[in-house]
Scaffold this motif. Structure first.
Motif, PDB file in Angstrom:
ATOM      1  N   ALA A 127       0.623  -1.486   0.167  1.00 45.93           N
ATOM      2  CA  ALA A 127       0.248  -0.139  -0.540  1.00 45.93           C
ATOM      3  C   ALA A 127       0.765   1.475   0.615  1.00 45.93           C
ATOM      4  CB  ALA A 127      -0.986   0.038   1.118  1.00 45.93           C
ATOM      5  N   ASP A 128       1.683   1.072   0.993  1.00 41.83           N
ATOM      6  CA  ASP A 128       3.281   2.360   0.240  1.00 41.83           C
ATOM      7  C   ASP A 128       3.601   3.079  -1.105  1.00 41.83           C
ATOM      8  OD1 ASP A 128       4.541   4.210   2.440  1.00 41.83           O
ATOM      9  OD2 ASP A 128       6.224   3.081   1.414  1.00 41.83           O
ATOM     10  N   ALA A 129       3.530   1.641  -1.374  1.00 41.96           N
ATOM     11  CA  ALA A 129       4.467   1.703  -3.152  1.00 41.96           C
ATOM     12  C   ALA A 129       3.283   1.704  -3.989  1.00 41.96           C
ATOM     13  CB  ALA A 129       5.035   0.620  -3.283  1.00 41.96           C
ATOM     14  N   GLY A 130       2.084   2.004  -3.000  1.00 44.76           N
ATOM     15  CA  GLY A 130       0.906   2.654  -3.777  1.00 44.76           C
ATOM     16  C   GLY A 130       0.365   1.254  -5.226  1.00 44.76           C
ATOM     17  N   GLN A 131       0.923   0.271  -4.768  1.00 44.79           N
ATOM     18  CA  GLN A 131       0.129  -0.611  -5.426  1.00 44.79           C
ATOM     19  C   GLN A 131      -0.300  -2.465  -4.789  1.00 44.79           C
ATOM     20  OE1 GLN A 131       3.790  -3.158  -6.901  1.00 44.79           O
ATOM     21  NE2 GLN A 131       4.724  -1.004  -7.737  1.00 44.79           N
ATOM     22  N   TRP A 132      -1.728  -2.307  -5.108  1.00 39.59           N
ATOM     23  CA  TRP A 132      -2.287  -2.941  -4.213  1.00 39.59           C
ATOM     24  C   TRP A 132      -2.703  -4.364  -4.324  1.00 39.59           C
ATOM     25  CZ3 TRP A 132      -4.164  -0.164   0.085  1.00 39.59           C
ATOM     26  CH2 TRP A 132      -4.353   0.930   0.364  1.00 39.59           C
ATOM     27  N   ALA A 133      -2.187  -4.404  -5.796  1.00 39.16           N
ATOM     28  CA  ALA A 133      -2.266  -5.904  -6.099  1.00 39.16           C
ATOM     29  C   ALA A 133      -0.999  -6.461  -5.333  1.00 39.16           C
ATOM     30  CB  ALA A 133      -2.105  -5.837  -7.626  1.00 39.16           C
ATOM     31  N   LEU A 134       0.199  -5.857  -5.603  1.00 45.09           N
ATOM     32  CA  LEU A 134       1.286  -6.547  -4.861  1.00 45.09           C
ATOM     33  C   LEU A 134       0.828  -6.004  -3.259  1.00 45.09           C
ATOM     34  CD1 LEU A 134       4.331  -7.054  -4.233  1.00 45.09           C
ATOM     35  CD2 LEU A 134       5.065  -5.143  -4.021  1.00 45.09           C
ATOM     36  N   ALA A 135      -0.397  -5.435  -2.735  1.00 43.83           N
ATOM     37  CA  ALA A 135      -0.463  -5.453  -1.061  1.00 43.83           C
ATOM     38  C   ALA A 135      -0.704  -6.717  -0.683  1.00 43.83           C
ATOM     39  CB  ALA A 135      -0.495  -4.695  -0.851  1.00 43.83           C
ATOM     40  N   VAL A 136      -2.190  -7.476  -1.696  1.00 41.26           N
ATOM     41  CA  VAL A 136      -2.766  -7.699  -0.740  1.00 41.26           C
ATOM     42  C   VAL A 136      -2.181  -9.357  -1.526  1.00 41.26           C
ATOM     43  CG1 VAL A 136      -5.641  -9.217  -1.971  1.00 41.26           C
ATOM     44  CG2 VAL A 136      -5.110  -6.705  -1.507  1.00 41.26           C
ATOM     45  N   VAL A 137      -1.702  -9.282  -2.882  1.00 41.45           N
ATOM     46  CA  VAL A 137      -1.008 -11.238  -3.038  1.00 41.45           C
ATOM     47  C   VAL A 137      -0.153 -11.316  -2.041  1.00 41.45           C
ATOM     48  CG1 VAL A 137      -0.169 -11.911  -5.194  1.00 41.45           C
ATOM     49  CG2 VAL A 137      -2.519 -10.485  -5.273  1.00 41.45           C
ATOM     50  N   GLY A 138       0.511 -10.194  -2.188  1.00 41.59           N
ATOM     51  CA  GLY A 138       1.797 -10.503  -1.057  1.00 41.59           C
ATOM     52  C   GLY A 138       1.636 -11.224   0.465  1.00 41.59           C
ATOM     53  N   ALA A 139       0.531 -10.030   0.909  1.00 36.30           N
ATOM     54  CA  ALA A 139      -0.053 -10.251   1.949  1.00 36.30           C
ATOM     55  C   ALA A 139      -0.897 -12.213   2.067  1.00 36.30           C
ATOM     56  CB  ALA A 139      -0.816  -9.863   2.472  1.00 36.30           C
ATOM     57  N   ALA A 140      -1.582 -12.001   0.768  1.00 30.77           N
ATOM     58  CA  ALA A 140      -1.890 -13.593   1.204  1.00 30.77           C
ATOM     59  C   ALA A 140      -1.223 -14.963   0.635  1.00 30.77           C
ATOM     60  CB  ALA A 140      -2.778 -13.744  -0.764  1.00 30.77           C
TER      61      ALA A 140
END
Length: 309
Positions: A127-140
Motif C-alpha cells: 500500500a505504501d508503494a501504491g501497488q494494491w495488487a502487490l499488497a493483497v497478493v503478497g500478504a496472501a
C-alpha cells in the motif's frame, strides 16, 4: 502377492587348513526377506510436507524482502527475518507438543498472531508503494503458506482420549519428578561437598593457629624460662611501721598478695570467660595495666586448655 528380496549377511564358521587347528572365519550368505508394501499414506505426507516447505521458503523470502524494504533496507532485512524465524520456532514447538493438547494450543495461537503481523507488514509495504495488487497478493502468499502448515499439523496431531491423556500426563509427571529429585540431590551433594571443604579448611586454620606461638601476645620471659609477670602485676606490700626511737628501721613481714597470673588462673578455673576474668582482675587490682592483664589472661587460658605445653 508377497515379494521377497535377498539380504546379504555375515556369520562365523569354523575353518581349518592342512589339518591344522581350526579358526572361526567370516562367511557371507543371503537370506530372503519379505518386502513390505509401500506405505502410500506416509509417502503422501512426506510429499505434502516437502511442497509446503518449498512454498514456505518462497513466502519467507517474499516477506523478508517486503518488510526489509518497508524498514529501509540494510539492517531492516535482518529485522524482517525475525518474524518468519519466530513463526518457524513456534511450528517446531507445536509439533513437539503433538501429544499434549494444552501445550500445543499456546504456540498455535502465538503463531497465528505472528502470521497476522507479517501479513499486515507485507500489505503495508504494498500500500505504501501504491501497488494494491502487490499488497493483497503478497500478504496472501504468506498467509496461504502458513495455513498449509496448519493443515499438515492438524493431520499429524496425535489425538488421545481423556483417559489416555491422563495416563500420559501421569507418566510425564513421574518422569519430571525423577528429574527434579535428581537435580535437587545434585545440588545438595554439591552444597555438602562445599560445606565439608569449608569445615576442613577451618579446622586446618585453627590447628595452624594453635601451633603458632604468637610472641606479640606473650609477656616477656627470662632466660631460664620462668614467666616474668607484667608490669604492675605484683601488689607491693604496704610499708611496715617504723620505730622512731630505734636506730634501725625494720619492716613488719606481711603476707604477699596474689599475683595477676594467680588471679587469672583462679578466674579461668572457676569457669569465667577471658574478658570477664580481665574485668574482675582490674576490679580487684585497679592499678594494674589493662594490656598486661589481658596478655596474662590469654597466656593462662592457653595453658589451662593445653596443659601439656
Amino acid at each position: 502377492m508377497l515379494k521377497f528380496r535377498n539380504e546379504r549377511r555375515m556369520r562365523l564358521v569354523e575353518h581349518s587348513a592342512d589339518g591344522a587347528s581350526s579358526h572361526q572365519v567370516e562367511q557371507d550368505y543371503t537370506v530372503p526377506v519379505p518386502v513390505l508394501p509401500r506405505d502410500w499414506d506416509l509417502i503422501a505426507v512426506r510429499v505434502a510436507a516437502s511442497l509446503v516447505l518449498a512454498l514456505t521458503a518462497v513466502a519467507v523470502v517474499w516477506s523478508t524482502v517486503s518488510i526489509g524494504e518497508l524498514l529501509g533496507g540494510g539492517v531492516g532485512y535482518a529485522a524482517a527475518v525475525v518474524f518468519d524465524v519466530s513463526w518457524l520456532v513456534l511450528l517446531l514447538v507445536e509439533w513437539l507438543a503433538r501429544f499434549d493438547v494444552d501445550k500445543r494450543a499456546f504456540p498455535r495461537r502465538v503463531g497465528w498472531g505472528l502470521v497476522a503481523v507479517a501479513a499486515g507488514a507485507i500489505f503495508w509495504h504494498g500500500a505504501d508503494a501504491g501497488q494494491w495488487a502487490l499488497a493483497v497478493v503478497g500478504a496472501a502468499v504468506s498467509v496461504v503458506s502458513k495455513v498449509l502448515w496448519l493443515v499438515v499439523m492438524r493431520f499429524v496431531d496425535k489425538e488421545l482420549s481423556s483417559a489416555d491423556r491422563q495416563w500420559v500426563a501421569a507418566e510425564v509427571s513421574k518422569a519430571n519428578a525423577k528429574l527434579a529429585i535428581a537435580g535437587v540431590r545434585r545440588q545438595a551433594a554439591a552444597a555438602e561437598a562445599r560445606a565439608r571443604l569449608e569445615l576442613l579448611a577451618a579446622e586446618r586454620t585453627l590447628r595452624e593457629l594453635d601451633a603458632l606461638s604468637p610472641s606479640w601476645a606473650e609477656p616477656a620471659s627470662d632466660m631460664s624460662g620462668a614467666d616474668t609477670e607484667p608490669e604492675g602485676e605484683l601488689m607491693e606490700a604496704a610499708p611496715a611501721a617504723v620505730s622512731v626511737n630505734s636506730t634501725n628501721t625494720v619492716r613488719t613481714p606481711i603476707e604477699a598478695a596474689p599475683s595477676i597470673a594467680e588471679l587469672a588462673r583462679q578466674q579461668l578455673l572457676a569457669g569465667a570467660e577471658p574478658k570477664s576474668a580481665v574485668s574482675e582482675i582490674l576490679r580487684l587490682v585497679p592499678s594494674a595495666n589493662p594490656e598486661s592483664v589481658a596478655a596474662t589472661v590469654r597466656r593462662e587460658n592457653r595453658r589451662i586448655r593445653r596443659p601439656y605445653l
